[in-house]
Design a protein around this motif. Sequence first.
Motif, PDB file in Angstrom:
ATOM      1  N   SER A  13     -31.441   4.522  16.406  1.00 20.65           N
ATOM      2  CA  SER A  13     -31.054   5.818  15.825  1.00 20.65           C
ATOM      3  C   SER A  13     -31.835   6.966  16.435  1.00 20.65           C
ATOM      4  N   GLY A  14     -33.035   6.708  16.935  1.00 16.11           N
ATOM      5  CA  GLY A  14     -33.881   7.764  17.483  1.00 16.11           C
ATOM      6  C   GLY A  14     -34.751   8.447  16.459  1.00 16.11           C
ATOM      7  N   ALA A  15     -34.505   8.176  15.170  1.00 14.69           N
ATOM      8  CA  ALA A  15     -35.279   8.807  14.089  1.00 14.69           C
ATOM      9  C   ALA A  15     -36.459   7.917  13.708  1.00 14.69           C
ATOM     10  N   ALA A  16     -37.544   8.554  13.297  1.00 19.05           N
ATOM     11  CA  ALA A  16     -38.736   7.817  12.887  1.00 19.05           C
ATOM     12  C   ALA A  16     -38.413   6.925  11.696  1.00 19.05           C
ATOM     13  N   PRO A  17     -39.110   5.765  11.573  1.00 22.00           N
ATOM     14  CA  PRO A  17     -38.872   4.888  10.422  1.00 22.00           C
ATOM     15  C   PRO A  17     -39.012   5.639   9.105  1.00 22.00           C
ATOM     16  N   GLY A  18     -38.064   5.412   8.220  1.00 19.35           N
ATOM     17  CA  GLY A  18     -38.063   6.103   6.928  1.00 19.35           C
ATOM     18  C   GLY A  18     -37.273   7.387   6.921  1.00 19.35           C
ATOM     19  N   SER A  19     -36.757   7.798   8.060  1.00 20.11           N
ATOM     20  CA  SER A  19     -35.951   9.023   8.145  1.00 20.11           C
ATOM     21  C   SER A  19     -34.625   8.711   8.806  1.00 20.11           C
ATOM     22  N   GLN A  20     -33.699   9.654   8.764  1.00 21.09           N
ATOM     23  CA  GLN A  20     -32.383   9.497   9.349  1.00 21.09           C
ATOM     24  C   GLN A  20     -32.006  10.749  10.118  1.00 21.09           C
ATOM     25  N   PRO A  21     -31.195  10.615  11.149  1.00 24.18           N
ATOM     26  CA  PRO A  21     -30.672  11.825  11.802  1.00 24.18           C
ATOM     27  C   PRO A  21     -29.912  12.671  10.798  1.00 24.18           C
ATOM     28  N   GLU A  22     -30.000  13.975  10.948  1.00 21.97           N
ATOM     29  CA  GLU A  22     -29.343  14.894  10.012  1.00 21.97           C
ATOM     30  C   GLU A  22     -28.184  15.591  10.703  1.00 21.97           C
ATOM     31  N   THR A  23     -27.251  16.069   9.866  1.00 17.26           N
ATOM     32  CA  THR A  23     -26.100  16.781  10.399  1.00 17.26           C
ATOM     33  C   THR A  23     -26.558  18.073  11.059  1.00 17.26           C
ATOM     34  N   CYS A  24     -26.019  18.330  12.228  1.00 14.48           N
ATOM     35  CA  CYS A  24     -26.403  19.525  12.973  1.00 14.48           C
ATOM     36  C   CYS A  24     -25.975  20.774  12.197  1.00 14.48           C
ATOM     37  N   PRO A  25     -26.908  21.698  11.950  1.00 17.45           N
ATOM     38  CA  PRO A  25     -26.552  22.913  11.208  1.00 17.45           C
ATOM     39  C   PRO A  25     -25.716  23.882  12.040  1.00 17.45           C
ATOM     40  N   GLN A  26     -25.734  23.737  13.364  1.00 17.73           N
ATOM     41  CA  GLN A  26     -25.013  24.664  14.223  1.00 17.73           C
ATOM     42  C   GLN A  26     -23.522  24.360  14.249  1.00 17.73           C
ATOM     43  N   CYS A  27     -23.183  23.057  14.443  1.00 16.84           N
ATOM     44  CA  CYS A  27     -21.770  22.686  14.567  1.00 16.84           C
ATOM     45  C   CYS A  27     -21.247  21.970  13.338  1.00 16.84           C
ATOM     46  N   HIS A  28     -22.132  21.758  12.371  1.00 22.79           N
ATOM     47  CA  HIS A  28     -21.765  21.069  11.119  1.00 22.79           C
ATOM     48  C   HIS A  28     -21.222  19.659  11.377  1.00 22.79           C
ATOM     49  N   GLY A  29     -21.798  19.000  12.364  1.00 18.53           N
ATOM     50  CA  GLY A  29     -21.446  17.594  12.628  1.00 18.53           C
ATOM     51  C   GLY A  29     -20.259  17.386  13.536  1.00 18.53           C
ATOM     52  N   THR A  30     -19.625  18.456  13.994  1.00 17.86           N
ATOM     53  CA  THR A  30     -18.449  18.277  14.864  1.00 17.86           C
ATOM     54  C   THR A  30     -18.842  18.041  16.317  1.00 17.86           C
ATOM     55  N   GLY A  31     -20.031  18.468  16.697  1.00 20.77           N
ATOM     56  CA  GLY A  31     -20.465  18.333  18.084  1.00 20.77           C
ATOM     57  C   GLY A  31     -19.926  19.428  18.987  1.00 20.77           C
ATOM     58  N   GLN A  32     -19.141  20.360  18.432  1.00 16.70           N
ATOM     59  CA  GLN A  32     -18.561  21.431  19.235  1.00 16.70           C
ATOM     60  C   GLN A  32     -18.717  22.773  18.518  1.00 16.70           C
ATOM     61  N   VAL A  33     -18.788  23.786  19.312  1.00  9.93           N
ATOM     62  CA  VAL A  33     -18.765  25.159  18.781  1.00  9.93           C
ATOM     63  C   VAL A  33     -17.643  25.897  19.483  1.00  9.93           C
ATOM     64  N   ARG A  34     -17.019  26.815  18.783  1.00  9.89           N
ATOM     65  CA  ARG A  34     -15.874  27.541  19.329  1.00  9.89           C
ATOM     66  C   ARG A  34     -16.255  28.996  19.578  1.00  9.89           C
ATOM     67  N   HIS A  35     -15.813  29.480  20.735  1.00  5.11           N
ATOM     68  CA  HIS A  35     -16.039  30.875  21.107  1.00  5.11           C
ATOM     69  C   HIS A  35     -14.686  31.540  21.306  1.00  5.11           C
TER      70      HIS A  35
END
Length: 233
Positions: A13-35
Amino acid sequence: LPKHVTCPNCSGSGAAPGSQPETCPQCHGTGQVRHSQGFFQIAMPCSTCQGTGQVIKKPCPRCKGQGIVEERREIVVRVPAGVDTGTRLRVRGEGEPGEHGGPPGDLYVVLHVEPSKKYERQGQDLIYTCEISFVQAALGHRVEVPGLKGPLPLDIPKGIQSGTLLRLKGEGMPYPGRSNRGDLLVEVKVLTPTRVSDKQAELLREFERLESESPLDKVKNLGKKLSKKMGLD
């Protein structure tokens, strides 16, 4: 071999033990931004999460948030009988790990077969050079040639010429994954003596003289010998 494997600390996962990756606040989990550009909208990968849709606030200390680590591993590979240079063996699941904990790819082992000091190889056929004397070539001879499983008897026919190939069926290399084998080809090489004694030279000259006689001369000479033995001459 050195290879990347899933980080055992974070299970990829890449996250330290006891933690989890969080949803990106920039794209809200979509992985894309629109211009917007006038009437058009262009979707581009999110620069904050690199298009993954997640951010790691507490990276794993071992893999630094990559989810994979490099280690050296010993892998046992079975080589089938009869392979040749350039053969590729596929070892499933021993390649690089997939992204974000995905399944690993495969490992391909490309073989290089060292040339033999005894045989020349042509596909699954083997060629062995057998040296014999001038007398053995003229009168015929039985020899033993080295086979893959042990010595093999071979009859040299009378009058054989240097460079003649004699075939031993099924004594060559096996075909990978099959029960049949190639052949062992024995190339006969007649050796010419470099030194001869006076007696040997005399016999060779006599042999040459007899070879040069015409059939009629041979009959006449034979008749003279018979007449001499019978006391008619």
